[in-house]
Design a protein around this motif. Sequence first.
Motif, PDB file in Angstrom:
ATOM      1  N   GLU A 120     -84.194  95.822-111.427  1.00 48.83           N
ATOM      2  CA  GLU A 120     -83.704  95.729-112.809  1.00 48.83           C
ATOM      3  C   GLU A 120     -82.308  95.116-112.853  1.00 48.83           C
ATOM      4  OE1 GLU A 120     -85.029  96.524-115.860  1.00 48.83           O
ATOM      5  OE2 GLU A 120     -86.952  97.141-115.010  1.00 48.83           O
ATOM      6  N   ALA A 121     -81.420  95.618-112.022  1.00 48.17           N
ATOM      7  CA  ALA A 121     -80.046  95.107-111.998  1.00 48.17           C
ATOM      8  C   ALA A 121     -80.029  93.648-111.545  1.00 48.17           C
ATOM      9  CB  ALA A 121     -79.175  95.964-111.086  1.00 48.17           C
ATOM     10  N   SER A 122     -80.836  93.315-110.561  1.00 44.53           N
ATOM     11  CA  SER A 122     -80.892  91.930-110.085  1.00 44.53           C
ATOM     12  C   SER A 122     -81.420  90.996-111.165  1.00 44.53           C
ATOM     13  CB  SER A 122     -81.759  91.840-108.824  1.00 44.53           C
ATOM     14  OG  SER A 122     -81.169  92.568-107.776  1.00 44.53           O
ATOM     15  N   ALA A 123     -82.400  91.444-111.930  1.00 41.85           N
ATOM     16  CA  ALA A 123     -82.922  90.631-113.038  1.00 41.85           C
ATOM     17  C   ALA A 123     -81.824  90.392-114.073  1.00 41.85           C
ATOM     18  CB  ALA A 123     -84.129  91.317-113.670  1.00 41.85           C
ATOM     19  N   ARG A 124     -81.075  91.443-114.393  1.00 42.37           N
ATOM     20  CA  ARG A 124     -79.976  91.289-115.357  1.00 42.37           C
ATOM     21  C   ARG A 124     -78.914  90.338-114.826  1.00 42.37           C
ATOM     22  NH1 ARG A 124     -80.775  96.915-115.827  1.00 42.37           N
ATOM     23  NH2 ARG A 124     -78.907  97.322-114.578  1.00 42.37           N
ATOM     24  N   LEU A 125     -78.619  90.418-113.535  1.00 35.20           N
ATOM     25  CA  LEU A 125     -77.616  89.533-112.943  1.00 35.20           C
ATOM     26  C   LEU A 125     -78.061  88.078-112.956  1.00 35.20           C
ATOM     27  CD1 LEU A 125     -76.382  91.715-109.961  1.00 35.20           C
ATOM     28  CD2 LEU A 125     -75.054  91.011-111.969  1.00 35.20           C
ATOM     29  N   LEU A 126     -79.329  87.817-112.683  1.00 37.69           N
ATOM     30  CA  LEU A 126     -79.814  86.439-112.720  1.00 37.69           C
ATOM     31  C   LEU A 126     -79.685  85.874-114.141  1.00 37.69           C
ATOM     32  CD1 LEU A 126     -82.678  84.842-110.843  1.00 37.69           C
ATOM     33  CD2 LEU A 126     -82.485  84.410-113.265  1.00 37.69           C
ATOM     34  N   VAL A 127     -80.132  86.637-115.124  1.00 39.99           N
ATOM     35  CA  VAL A 127     -80.025  86.195-116.515  1.00 39.99           C
ATOM     36  C   VAL A 127     -78.551  86.016-116.899  1.00 39.99           C
ATOM     37  CG1 VAL A 127     -80.423  86.912-118.915  1.00 39.99           C
ATOM     38  CG2 VAL A 127     -82.256  87.127-117.235  1.00 39.99           C
ATOM     39  N   ALA A 128     -77.706  86.942-116.490  1.00 37.11           N
ATOM     40  CA  ALA A 128     -76.276  86.847-116.811  1.00 37.11           C
ATOM     41  C   ALA A 128     -75.648  85.607-116.183  1.00 37.11           C
ATOM     42  CB  ALA A 128     -75.547  88.107-116.348  1.00 37.11           C
ATOM     43  N   GLY A 129     -76.033  85.291-114.960  1.00 38.62           N
ATOM     44  CA  GLY A 129     -75.506  84.093-114.311  1.00 38.62           C
ATOM     45  C   GLY A 129     -75.894  82.829-115.066  1.00 38.62           C
ATOM     46  N   CYS A 130     -77.136  82.775-115.527  1.00 36.57           N
ATOM     47  CA  CYS A 130     -77.602  81.620-116.309  1.00 36.57           C
ATOM     48  C   CYS A 130     -76.835  81.530-117.628  1.00 36.57           C
ATOM     49  CB  CYS A 130     -79.101  81.731-116.578  1.00 36.57           C
ATOM     50  SG  CYS A 130     -80.122  81.671-115.097  1.00 36.57           S
ATOM     51  N   PHE A 131     -76.690  82.676-118.280  1.00 37.16           N
ATOM     52  CA  PHE A 131     -75.965  82.727-119.550  1.00 37.16           C
ATOM     53  C   PHE A 131     -74.515  82.265-119.355  1.00 37.16           C
ATOM     54  CE2 PHE A 131     -73.551  84.771-122.904  1.00 37.16           C
ATOM     55  CZ  PHE A 131     -74.359  84.593-124.024  1.00 37.16           C
ATOM     56  N   HIS A 132     -73.863  82.758-118.323  1.00 37.71           N
ATOM     57  CA  HIS A 132     -72.472  82.397-118.061  1.00 37.71           C
ATOM     58  C   HIS A 132     -72.329  80.907-117.786  1.00 37.71           C
ATOM     59  CE1 HIS A 132     -68.817  81.911-115.569  1.00 37.71           C
ATOM     60  NE2 HIS A 132     -68.306  82.690-116.508  1.00 37.71           N
TER      61      HIS A 132
END
Length: 186
Positions: A138-150
């Motif tokens: 779950e945390a890794s999925a959020r981090l991947l999406v956050a990296g794309c967003f950033h």
Amino acid sequence: MATPHVDPHHRSQDTRQRVLQMAVSLREDRTGGSVDYFLALLQDRLPLWLSILHDLSHRIGKESVSDNLLPIARAGIDYYIDVQSAALPAFTSPNVTVRFRQAIRDNGLGPRTETAPLAAYLAAEQRLGRVRADVDPEASARLLVAGCFHRAYIEMFVGADAGPAREVSAREIVRELRLEPVPQPA
């Protein structure tokens, strides 16, 4: 545990319908403007983005996890560049923002819509031993999406040349999640 197959066309149409329902709740008896443009763009881009995320379930156990996630990171950066540029002018009114948040909740289009298929993919790969046991899917999925967003955010506000190219950024995002087990020396 097998992932139930959902027809991608049906999933896309369902997402479009939910965005339309959300749009109706945000309209305030007027047409045109930044909110309508944002919702039209969301209706066009979100189903494709979610379809790309859900298609990961067909990649479980195939190629490397990083190779499977790289096109996700590329698509995520592109998706957020498209959507963020339209979202900013749409949310200048606190009233619109509050109504948008409620519409997102009412139509089941919150952040979990994006992270759930990624987390499910990572958990399945983890069960196969292709993702480290200590990784939180779950945390890794959020981090991947956050990296794309950033990455999209930086490109939008500072310019595409302010950082690495999109392709390089996508590779960095996936690599730095450090999901795959480190091979043990023989």
